[in-house]
Design a protein around this motif. Structure first.
Motif, PDB file in Angstrom:
ATOM      1  N   VAL A 105       4.952  13.280  -4.994  1.00 44.37           N
ATOM      2  CA  VAL A 105       3.525  13.540  -5.140  1.00 44.37           C
ATOM      3  C   VAL A 105       2.865  13.086  -3.847  1.00 44.37           C
ATOM      4  N   VAL A 106       2.088  13.974  -3.219  1.00 47.83           N
ATOM      5  CA  VAL A 106       1.553  13.697  -1.887  1.00 47.83           C
ATOM      6  C   VAL A 106       0.051  13.972  -1.854  1.00 47.83           C
ATOM      7  N   GLY A 107      -0.701  13.014  -1.329  1.00 51.22           N
ATOM      8  CA  GLY A 107      -2.132  13.185  -1.121  1.00 51.22           C
ATOM      9  C   GLY A 107      -2.970  12.715  -2.293  1.00 51.22           C
ATOM     10  N   THR A 108      -4.206  12.358  -1.986  1.00 50.65           N
ATOM     11  CA  THR A 108      -5.089  11.726  -2.962  1.00 50.65           C
ATOM     12  C   THR A 108      -5.296  12.566  -4.217  1.00 50.65           C
ATOM     13  N   HIS A 139       1.319   3.653   1.652  1.00 51.36           N
ATOM     14  CA  HIS A 139       1.572   4.904   2.374  1.00 51.36           C
ATOM     15  C   HIS A 139       2.741   5.664   1.749  1.00 51.36           C
ATOM     16  N   HIS A 140       3.775   4.957   1.341  1.00 50.80           N
ATOM     17  CA  HIS A 140       4.949   5.633   0.770  1.00 50.80           C
ATOM     18  C   HIS A 140       5.634   4.708  -0.227  1.00 50.80           C
ATOM     19  N   ARG A 141       5.842   5.221  -1.436  1.00 47.32           N
ATOM     20  CA  ARG A 141       6.625   4.500  -2.440  1.00 47.32           C
ATOM     21  C   ARG A 141       7.865   5.322  -2.760  1.00 47.32           C
ATOM     22  N   LEU A 142       9.017   4.691  -2.584  1.00 43.32           N
ATOM     23  CA  LEU A 142      10.293   5.277  -2.985  1.00 43.32           C
ATOM     24  C   LEU A 142      10.780   4.513  -4.208  1.00 43.32           C
ATOM     25  N   ARG A 196       0.130   0.242   4.758  1.00 45.87           N
ATOM     26  CA  ARG A 196      -0.617   0.224   6.016  1.00 45.87           C
ATOM     27  C   ARG A 196      -1.894  -0.569   5.799  1.00 45.87           C
ATOM     28  N   ARG A 197      -2.343  -1.227   6.838  1.00 49.09           N
ATOM     29  CA  ARG A 197      -3.632  -1.949   6.790  1.00 49.09           C
ATOM     30  C   ARG A 197      -4.716  -1.035   7.340  1.00 49.09           C
ATOM     31  N   LEU A 198      -5.750  -0.793   6.535  1.00 50.69           N
ATOM     32  CA  LEU A 198      -6.808   0.141   6.949  1.00 50.69           C
ATOM     33  C   LEU A 198      -8.220  -0.371   6.698  1.00 50.69           C
ATOM     34  N   PRO A 199      -8.718  -1.530   6.847  1.00 50.15           N
ATOM     35  CA  PRO A 199      -8.024  -2.783   7.153  1.00 50.15           C
ATOM     36  C   PRO A 199      -7.370  -3.413   5.917  1.00 50.15           C
ATOM     37  N   GLU A 200      -7.772  -2.999   4.705  1.00 51.76           N
ATOM     38  CA  GLU A 200      -7.108  -3.530   3.518  1.00 51.76           C
ATOM     39  C   GLU A 200      -5.801  -2.756   3.305  1.00 51.76           C
ATOM     40  N   LEU A 201      -4.918  -3.336   2.511  1.00 57.45           N
ATOM     41  CA  LEU A 201      -3.639  -2.674   2.259  1.00 57.45           C
ATOM     42  C   LEU A 201      -3.850  -1.377   1.503  1.00 57.45           C
ATOM     43  N   ALA A 242      -4.632   8.442   2.469  1.00 54.24           N
ATOM     44  CA  ALA A 242      -5.011   9.824   2.150  1.00 54.24           C
ATOM     45  C   ALA A 242      -3.799  10.746   2.081  1.00 54.24           C
ATOM     46  N   ASP A 243      -2.767  10.444   2.880  1.00 55.15           N
ATOM     47  CA  ASP A 243      -1.544  11.246   2.877  1.00 55.15           C
ATOM     48  C   ASP A 243      -0.391  10.514   2.177  1.00 55.15           C
ATOM     49  N   GLY A 244      -0.744   9.601   1.280  1.00 57.51           N
ATOM     50  CA  GLY A 244       0.249   8.779   0.600  1.00 57.51           C
ATOM     51  C   GLY A 244       1.243   9.592  -0.213  1.00 57.51           C
ATOM     52  N   VAL A 245       2.435   8.993  -0.396  1.00 59.05           N
ATOM     53  CA  VAL A 245       3.533   9.665  -1.090  1.00 59.05           C
ATOM     54  C   VAL A 245       4.059   8.768  -2.200  1.00 59.05           C
ATOM     55  N   PHE A 246       4.232   9.349  -3.378  1.00 57.23           N
ATOM     56  CA  PHE A 246       4.906   8.694  -4.500  1.00 57.23           C
ATOM     57  C   PHE A 246       6.156   9.519  -4.771  1.00 57.23           C
ATOM     58  N   ASP A 247       7.323   8.931  -4.520  1.00 65.14           N
ATOM     59  CA  ASP A 247       8.599   9.653  -4.599  1.00 65.14           C
ATOM     60  C   ASP A 247       9.492   8.973  -5.623  1.00 65.14           C
ATOM     61  N   SER A 248       9.618   9.601  -6.802  1.00 69.14           N
ATOM     62  CA  SER A 248      10.391   9.029  -7.903  1.00 69.14           C
ATOM     63  C   SER A 248      11.327  10.072  -8.483  1.00 69.14           C
ATOM     64  N   PRO A 249      12.576   9.684  -8.799  1.00 69.86           N
ATOM     65  CA  PRO A 249      13.516  10.636  -9.393  1.00 69.86           C
ATOM     66  C   PRO A 249      13.149  11.022 -10.827  1.00 69.86           C
ATOM     67  N   THR A 250      12.187  10.338 -11.420  1.00 70.42           N
ATOM     68  CA  THR A 250      11.744  10.679 -12.770  1.00 70.42           C
ATOM     69  C   THR A 250      10.973  11.999 -12.769  1.00 70.42           C
TER      70      THR A 250
END
Length: 145
Positions: A49-52, A126-129, A118-123, A36-44
């Protein structure tokens, strides 16, 4: 099967589903693969980008702007596996079909991604750099102090 091998298979399946989701314009499905608080962090892009909601809008915009874009994940290497987390480094190639008549395509970018799951229980991601070729990798260990 060892825990590392099980995690590797799970990650490969995750990457296939995630790449196909964004390439097909399935923005809600793509965003749901993050925490839910996932992050996509790209120099493009100018900012992480944060959150669903933001992730879903981002994926929708990417697909609308480039409907013939393909995300190809390769060279998958697990850097850490625990009961609760998986850390992965891989290459992500961004490919565009530029000739719809012949299917001709070109690689737009070659990147290295570092993903923290993170396992919640499935993968869930949480953060992509994302680091593009030609840019310093903030996670790369220096060989010489």
């Amino acid at each position: 099967m060892t825990p590392e091998l099980e995690a590797f298979v799970e990650v490969q399946h995750f990457y296939g589903r995630q790449s196909l989701a964004i390439d097909r314009g399935e923005a809600a499905d793509w965003a749901a693969m993050f925490t839910a608080d996932g992050v996509f962090d790209s120099p493009t892009y100018p900012d992480p980008v944060v959150g669903t909601s933001a992730l879903e809008e981002f994926a929708r915009t990417v697909h609308q702007g480039s409907p013939h874009l393909h995300h190809i994940v390769t060279n998958v290497a697990l850097d850490g596996v625990t009961d609760d987390t998986v850390v992965v480094r891989a290459n992500l190639l961004i490919v565009t079909t530029h000739d719809l008549t012949t299917g001709g395509a070109r690689i737009e970018r070659v990147t290295t991604i570092t993903d923290q799951f993170r396992r919640l229980p499935e993968l869930r991601l949480h953060h992509r750099l994302v680091v593009r070729d030609g840019q310093p990798d903030p996670l790369k260990k220096e060989l010489h102090p």
